[in-house]
Design a protein around this motif. Structure first.
Motif, PDB file in Angstrom:
ATOM      1  N   THR A 154     -20.685  -0.756  22.196  1.00 20.61           N
ATOM      2  CA  THR A 154     -21.799  -0.867  23.126  1.00 20.61           C
ATOM      3  C   THR A 154     -22.931  -1.676  22.517  1.00 20.61           C
ATOM      4  OG1 THR A 154     -21.267   1.288  24.059  1.00 20.61           O
ATOM      5  CG2 THR A 154     -23.457   0.429  24.511  1.00 20.61           C
TER       6      THR A 154
ATOM      7  N   TYR B  42     -31.261  -4.074  25.287  1.00 15.58           N
ATOM      8  CA  TYR B  42     -30.350  -4.300  26.411  1.00 15.58           C
ATOM      9  C   TYR B  42     -30.988  -3.948  27.759  1.00 15.58           C
ATOM     10  CZ  TYR B  42     -26.276  -3.721  29.455  1.00 15.58           C
ATOM     11  OH  TYR B  42     -25.391  -3.791  30.503  1.00 15.58           O
ATOM     12  N   PRO B  43     -31.615  -2.764  27.930  1.00 20.68           N
ATOM     13  CA  PRO B  43     -32.228  -2.441  29.232  1.00 20.68           C
ATOM     14  C   PRO B  43     -33.340  -3.421  29.618  1.00 20.68           C
ATOM     15  CG  PRO B  43     -32.024  -0.470  27.871  1.00 20.68           C
ATOM     16  CD  PRO B  43     -31.737  -1.634  26.984  1.00 20.68           C
TER      17      PRO B  43
ATOM     18  N   ILE C   3     -31.710  -6.688  30.841  1.00 21.27           N
ATOM     19  CA  ILE C   3     -31.186  -6.568  32.199  1.00 21.27           C
ATOM     20  C   ILE C   3     -32.327  -6.555  33.211  1.00 21.27           C
ATOM     21  CG2 ILE C   3     -29.898  -5.092  33.778  1.00 21.27           C
ATOM     22  CD1 ILE C   3     -28.171  -6.520  31.713  1.00 21.27           C
TER      23      ILE C   3
ATOM     24  N   TYR D  19     -33.073  -9.204  36.214  1.00 24.27           N
ATOM     25  CA  TYR D  19     -33.165  -8.713  37.601  1.00 24.27           C
ATOM     26  C   TYR D  19     -34.398  -9.279  38.298  1.00 24.27           C
ATOM     27  CZ  TYR D  19     -33.586  -5.549  41.576  1.00 24.27           C
ATOM     28  OH  TYR D  19     -33.705  -5.033  42.845  1.00 24.27           O
TER      29      TYR D  19
ATOM     30  N   THR E 266     -29.955  -7.607  42.982  1.00 22.00           N
ATOM     31  CA  THR E 266     -29.197  -6.352  42.874  1.00 22.00           C
ATOM     32  C   THR E 266     -27.705  -6.617  42.754  1.00 22.00           C
ATOM     33  OG1 THR E 266     -30.878  -5.164  44.164  1.00 22.00           O
ATOM     34  CG2 THR E 266     -28.698  -4.148  43.994  1.00 22.00           C
TER      35      THR E 266
ATOM     36  N   THR F 299     -26.953  -8.050  39.285  1.00 22.75           N
ATOM     37  CA  THR F 299     -27.170  -7.075  38.213  1.00 22.75           C
ATOM     38  C   THR F 299     -26.096  -5.997  38.206  1.00 22.75           C
ATOM     39  OG1 THR F 299     -29.552  -7.460  38.390  1.00 22.75           O
ATOM     40  CG2 THR F 299     -28.855  -5.497  37.190  1.00 22.75           C
ATOM     41  N   VAL F 300     -25.678  -5.544  39.383  1.00 23.76           N
ATOM     42  CA  VAL F 300     -24.623  -4.525  39.463  1.00 23.76           C
ATOM     43  C   VAL F 300     -23.348  -5.023  38.793  1.00 23.76           C
ATOM     44  CG1 VAL F 300     -23.053  -3.364  41.056  1.00 23.76           C
ATOM     45  CG2 VAL F 300     -25.512  -3.309  41.489  1.00 23.76           C
TER      46      VAL F 300
ATOM     47  N   LEU G 244     -23.749  -5.399  34.945  1.00 22.71           N
ATOM     48  CA  LEU G 244     -23.666  -4.127  34.219  1.00 22.71           C
ATOM     49  C   LEU G 244     -22.219  -3.744  33.916  1.00 22.71           C
ATOM     50  CD1 LEU G 244     -26.409  -2.067  36.110  1.00 22.71           C
ATOM     51  CD2 LEU G 244     -26.532  -2.928  33.760  1.00 22.71           C
ATOM     52  N   ARG G 245     -21.279  -4.317  34.650  1.00 20.81           N
ATOM     53  CA  ARG G 245     -19.863  -4.026  34.424  1.00 20.81           C
ATOM     54  C   ARG G 245     -19.275  -4.885  33.296  1.00 20.81           C
ATOM     55  NH1 ARG G 245     -17.134  -1.860  38.933  1.00 20.81           N
ATOM     56  NH2 ARG G 245     -15.344  -3.207  38.504  1.00 20.81           N
TER      57      ARG G 245
ATOM     58  N   SER H  43     -19.746 -12.337  26.735  1.00 17.64           N
ATOM     59  CA  SER H  43     -18.845 -11.301  27.235  1.00 17.64           C
ATOM     60  C   SER H  43     -17.476 -11.365  26.566  1.00 17.64           C
ATOM     61  CB  SER H  43     -18.681 -11.454  28.748  1.00 17.64           C
ATOM     62  OG  SER H  43     -17.648 -10.627  29.223  1.00 17.64           O
TER      63      SER H  43
ATOM     64  N   ASN I  45     -18.269 -12.540  38.302  1.00 17.48           N
ATOM     65  CA  ASN I  45     -19.682 -12.900  38.107  1.00 17.48           C
ATOM     66  C   ASN I  45     -19.915 -14.381  38.380  1.00 17.48           C
ATOM     67  OD1 ASN I  45     -18.869 -10.666  36.015  1.00 17.48           O
ATOM     68  ND2 ASN I  45     -21.046 -10.348  36.420  1.00 17.48           N
TER      69      ASN I  45
END
Length: 314
Positions: free
Chosen positions: A8, A94-95, A98, A102, A157, A160-161, A164-165, A188, A195
């Motif tokens: 992670t 990381y947060p 993101i 966004y 949105t 970003t969704v 996140l994957r 990645s 994406n």
């Protein structure tokens, strides 16, 4: 079956605009000045429109919304970039990365559609001046602005969704000066096909559809202007559109340069320069474009300054 390391990621390192230490301080000062000018210019435009009754029209209501978007757009990117110029290690959690992506995506898409809404406003004003106040009523303007922000946050949105994957297990250095989509996808270790398809689809929609709206509006505007008999009337009609045309060319030109061609075509330097243009320079230029080239704004500014400076007597 070979197992993939799926450690992670908790933070990224941002490469920044340059690794040359001699350029860090000059660039910090330049972009600090640009950011301050952007904030003052756009907030000043919003305040001017708010307190000048002669600017309480649909055109300037949309312009104040554009200024708000530009201010937010620049604020999402520039402060973090300024911090990176004066720190030894440019780390972003990381947060936060993101979240930056966004809001960057939301306000960039919103600006695309806001420029299209402003083009439609100019079309109505010139082609149907007698019905302008009815067609561009307060309720219509409110729905247009809501739609603009809706498209921005819907696109952000969706991106970003799916972002996140994505699993990040390669080198954690983002080869950019902020958390943009394609530099993130390069890190990645999982499939990014969805994406990339999503990015191409949304980019095409959010650039081509507004551009087609703008082009269609201006085709009808030109036809309407050619039917104006007086030279003065034609000149006035063109002058009301010139600022918007300049803003459109500058913004869409730099945006399309990146997102409407394969990433392999662009060199990293070209991509960064183009990104600087539409994320930092364009938000600074818009207040200048609409103030220096707009007589109504200059008159309203002079009037407001006179009221402020005028001594008040009991």
């Amino acid at each position: 079956m070979e197992e993939v390391n799926q450690t992670t990621v908790t933070e990224f390192i941002i490469a920044g605009l340059t690794e040359n230490p001699e350029l860090q301080l000059p660039l910090f000062l330049i972009f600090l000045g640009v950011y301050l000018f952007t904030v003052v210019g756009n907030l000043g435009m919003i305040i001017l429109i708010l307190f000048s009754s002669q600017l309480h029209t649909p055109m300037y209501y949309l312009l104040s919304s554009l200024s708000f978007i530009d201010c937010c757009h620049s604020t999402v990117i520039t402060p973090k970039m300024l911090v990176n110029f004066v720190t030894e290690k440019n780390v972003i959690p990381y947060p936060e990365c993101i979240a930056q992506f966004y809001f960057f995506c939301a306000f960039a898409v919103a600006e695309c559609h806001m420029l299209a809404a402003m083009a439609y406003d100019r079309y109505v004003a010139i082609s149907n001046p007698l019905l302008y106040n009815v067609t561009m009523s307060n309720q219509v303007c409110l729905w247009m602005v809501a739609g603009v922000y809706g498209m921005g946050f819907l696109s952000a949105t969706a991106h970003t969704v799916f972002l996140l994957r994505v699993l990040f297990c390669k080198a954690s250095t983002i080869n950019h000066y902020f958390c943009d989509l394609f530099p993130l996808l390069e890190l990645s270790c999982s499939s990014t096909f969805i994406n990339e398809i999503l990015a191409l689809s949304f980019s095409a929609f959010n650039i081509i559809v507004p551009v087609m709206t703008i082009l269609s509006s201006y085709i009808f505007i030109i036809v309407s202007i050619l039917h104006i008999q007086s030279t003065g009337g034609r000149s006035k009609a063109f002058s009301t559109c010139s600022s918007h045309i300049l803003a459109v060319v500058v913004f869409y030109g730099s945006l399309a340069f990146i997102y409407l061609q394969p990433s392999s075509v662009n060199s990293l330097v070209q991509e960064k320069l183009s990104s600087v243009f539409y994320t930092i320079v364009v938000p600074m230029l818009n207040p200048m474009i609409y103030s220096l080239r707009n007589k109504d704004v200059r008159v309203a500014l002079n009037s407001l300054l006179e009221n402020i400076m005028k001594p008040k007597f009991n």
